[in-house]
Design an enzyme around this catalytic site. Structure first.
Site, PDB file in Angstrom:
ATOM      1  N   THR A  75       0.850  -1.202   0.000  1.00  0.00           N
ATOM      2  CA  THR A  75       0.000   0.000   0.000  1.00  0.00           C
ATOM      3  C   THR A  75       0.882   1.247   0.000  1.00  0.00           C
ATOM      4  OG1 THR A  75      -1.762  -1.179   1.148  1.00  0.00           O
ATOM      5  CG2 THR A  75      -1.835   1.229   1.242  1.00  0.00           C
ATOM      6  N   ASN A 154      -5.625  -9.735  -7.440  1.00  0.00           N
ATOM      7  CA  ASN A 154      -5.738 -10.349  -6.112  1.00  0.00           C
ATOM      8  C   ASN A 154      -7.052 -11.091  -5.906  1.00  0.00           C
ATOM      9  OD1 ASN A 154      -6.253  -7.400  -6.290  1.00  0.00           O
ATOM     10  ND2 ASN A 154      -7.318  -7.783  -4.366  1.00  0.00           N
ATOM     11  N   GLN A 182       0.826  -9.683  -5.822  1.00  0.00           N
ATOM     12  CA  GLN A 182       0.317 -11.059  -5.830  1.00  0.00           C
ATOM     13  C   GLN A 182       1.195 -12.003  -6.656  1.00  0.00           C
ATOM     14  OE1 GLN A 182      -2.068 -12.456  -4.080  1.00  0.00           O
ATOM     15  NE2 GLN A 182      -3.030 -10.652  -3.194  1.00  0.00           N
ATOM     16  N   THR A 244      12.906   4.778  11.460  1.00  0.00           N
ATOM     17  CA  THR A 244      13.846   3.721  11.867  1.00  0.00           C
ATOM     18  C   THR A 244      13.479   2.405  11.188  1.00  0.00           C
ATOM     19  OG1 THR A 244      14.117   4.807  13.990  1.00  0.00           O
ATOM     20  CG2 THR A 244      14.749   2.471  13.887  1.00  0.00           C
ATOM     21  N   CYS A 329      -9.755  -6.832   1.473  1.00  0.00           N
ATOM     22  CA  CYS A 329      -9.847  -5.396   1.722  1.00  0.00           C
ATOM     23  C   CYS A 329     -11.295  -4.943   1.619  1.00  0.00           C
ATOM     24  CB  CYS A 329      -9.002  -4.629   0.724  1.00  0.00           C
ATOM     25  SG  CYS A 329      -7.289  -5.117   0.814  1.00  0.00           S
TER      26      CYS A 329
HETATM   27  N1  PMP Z   1      -1.802  -4.691  -4.072  1.00  0.00           N
HETATM   28  C1  PMP Z   1      -2.325  -5.918  -4.210  1.00  0.00           C
HETATM   29  C2  PMP Z   1      -2.534  -6.479  -5.579  1.00  0.00           C
HETATM   30  C3  PMP Z   1      -2.676  -6.653  -3.080  1.00  0.00           C
HETATM   31  O1  PMP Z   1      -3.200  -7.869  -3.218  1.00  0.00           O
HETATM   32  C4  PMP Z   1      -2.460  -6.094  -1.799  1.00  0.00           C
HETATM   33  C5  PMP Z   1      -2.833  -6.851  -0.540  1.00  0.00           C
HETATM   34  N2  PMP Z   1      -4.150  -7.319  -0.540  1.00  0.00           N
HETATM   35  C6  PMP Z   1      -1.917  -4.810  -1.711  1.00  0.00           C
HETATM   36  C7  PMP Z   1      -1.596  -4.143  -2.865  1.00  0.00           C
HETATM   37  C8  PMP Z   1      -1.661  -4.169  -0.373  1.00  0.00           C
HETATM   38  O2  PMP Z   1      -0.576  -4.794   0.239  1.00  0.00           O
HETATM   39  P1  PMP Z   1      -0.152  -4.535   1.732  1.00  0.00           P
HETATM   40  O3  PMP Z   1      -1.010  -5.408   2.566  1.00  0.00           O
HETATM   41  O4  PMP Z   1       1.276  -4.954   1.809  1.00  0.00           O
HETATM   42  O5  PMP Z   1      -0.309  -3.087   2.015  1.00  0.00           O
END
Ligand code: PMP
Length: 397
Positions: A75, A154, A182, A244, A329
């Site tokens: 993210t 995803n 992914q 950090t 999500c």
């Molecule tokens: N991009 C994709 C395609 C994902 O599948 C995900 C996690 N579901 C993310 C971004 C976000 O990843 P993170 O949990 O490391 O923030």
């Protein structure tokens, strides 16, 4: 009789590999130095461990360690890539091209930038989840500064033709950012070969810890890619990411990357055979279809529509199998998956869909148990369902 727990939600997150866990422990107990405090031994031990982890992560994607910056996950990497490219290159243009089926960590950033004046093209997909490459190429204008397209979806596992996209981006002299969250650790991702300029990855998708990821930024000595920090603070990570360093997590990510590098070929063969077994049996059920029925998809993901019943009902009936309706999500929201809607599914069919995502620790026995339990649950729910009776009577298609 209660069934043993079966984890079929590896797209949401994976189990931490024991090897990764073990490698992290010393950095939470005795080696607690700050990796920036290299004036003393404790700091140097931490810095060396980070150095090794960076090499391990780079090796997984055939990159140079200097091209890897650690972040808190995909993210953050996605935010950093898209926002800073937009800010730096706004004098050249304000146009970004992405796709309707991207992860919210790309789509929401694009929407935010629209509020700041960006023009965003959201490419359509067909029933298989594929974009049309000629439309991508036609969408590129003199104002286009970035193409942001994921490697693998995803929710469905459907992959984009990354090499072809990279070739178009290079031909048109537009930067290509790829959310490969992914795909990394599963497929052979090589940004140099594939023409990817910037890429994001996340450790918890390949058996590393959560809350740690990385951004790859291609080294282009003559025309360096202008990415800057979105977290301002200390000069860590070459000034690209203040804060950090989370040394235990970075070490765990490095170990997980090395493991994935070694095992991904074997995992891919084993997982696709298991996935095929699962699909062959489950798709025998009446009115049951694979979403994203294409050879171009991840080897461990099946998104299946059990028509005329709700995916959530199946999940309630099977509390010992970890499945996902839509993406994690989106869980908690009643919004139907934007990915499946974009592929042309009706709202009802979206609500009837479930994602099965296998992983390194999935056994053949678990596949058989899943098949049996899912088939039973679907039969039972349909038997009691008035909608199913209508369908059987030919009053519903
Ligand atoms: N991009 C994709 C395609 C994902 O599948 C995900 C996690 N579901 C993310 C971004 C976000 O990843 P993170 O949990 O490391 O923030």
């Amino acid at each position: 009789m209660s069934h043993p727990f079966i984890y079929m939600d590896n797209c949401a997150t994976t189990k931490l590999a024991t090897e990764a866990f073990t490698s992290m422990l010393p950095f939470m107990e005795s080696n607690y130095g700050n990796a920036s405090s290299t004036a003393h031994k404790a700091g140097r031990i931490a810095a060396e461990a980070v150095f090794t982890a960076r090499e391990q992560v780079a090796a997984l994607i055939h990159a140079h360690p200097k091209e890897i910056t650690f972040t808190s996950g995909a993210t953050e990497s996605n935010n950093m890539a898209i926002k800073s490219i937009y800010e730096h290159y706004s004098s050249l243009g304000n146009h970004i091209i992405t796709c309707k089926t991207e992860h919210p960590a790309v789509l929401e950033v694009c929407r935010y930038l629209e509020s700041k004046g960006a023009r965003v093209t959201y490419l359509d997909v067909d029933a298989y989840g594929h974009i049309d490459l000629s439309i991508l190429e036609e969408s590129i204008s003199r104002e286009t500064i970035l193409i942001a397209l994921m490697a693998a979806n995803n929710e469905t596992g459907v992959t984009h033709p990354v090499q072809e996209i990279g070739a178009i981006a290079q031909k048109k002299n537009v930067l290509f950012f790829c959310d490969a969250t992914q795909a990394v650790g599963i497929l052979d991702i090589d940004p140099n070969r594939d023409g990817i300029d910037i890429l994001s990855l996340s450790a918890h998708k390949f058996y590393g810890p959560k809350g740690i990821g990385a951004i790859y930024i291609k080294r282009k000595p003559r025309q360096p890619i202008q990415i800057h920090s979105i977290i301002h603070g200390g000069k860590q990570e070459n000034g690209l990411r203040g804060g950090t360093l989370n040394v235990p997590a970075i070490v765990g990510m490095g170990t997980a990357a090395e493991l994935a590098h070694r095992q991904k070929k074997g995992d891919l063969i084993r997982l696709s055979a298991l996935r095929d077994q699962l699909e062959q049996s489950i798709l025998q059920l009446e009115a049951t279809e694979l979403n994203g029925k294409t050879p171009y998809r991840l080897p461990h993901v099946s998104n299946i529509c059990f028509r005329h019943i709700r995916g959530s009902e199946i999940m309630t009936q099977l509390p010992n199998i970890a499945l996902s309706s839509g993406s994690a999500c989106a869980t908690g929201s009643l919004e139907p998956s934007h990915v499946l809607l974009s592929m042309g599914l009706s709202t009802d069919d979206v609500h009837s869909s479930l994602r099965f995502s296998l992983g390194r620790y999935t056994t053949e026995k678990e596949i058989h148990q899943t098949i049996d339990q899912v088939k039973n649950a679907v039969d039972q729910i349909r038997e009691k369902s008035p909608i199913w009776q209508l369908f059987k009577a030919g009053l519903l298609n």
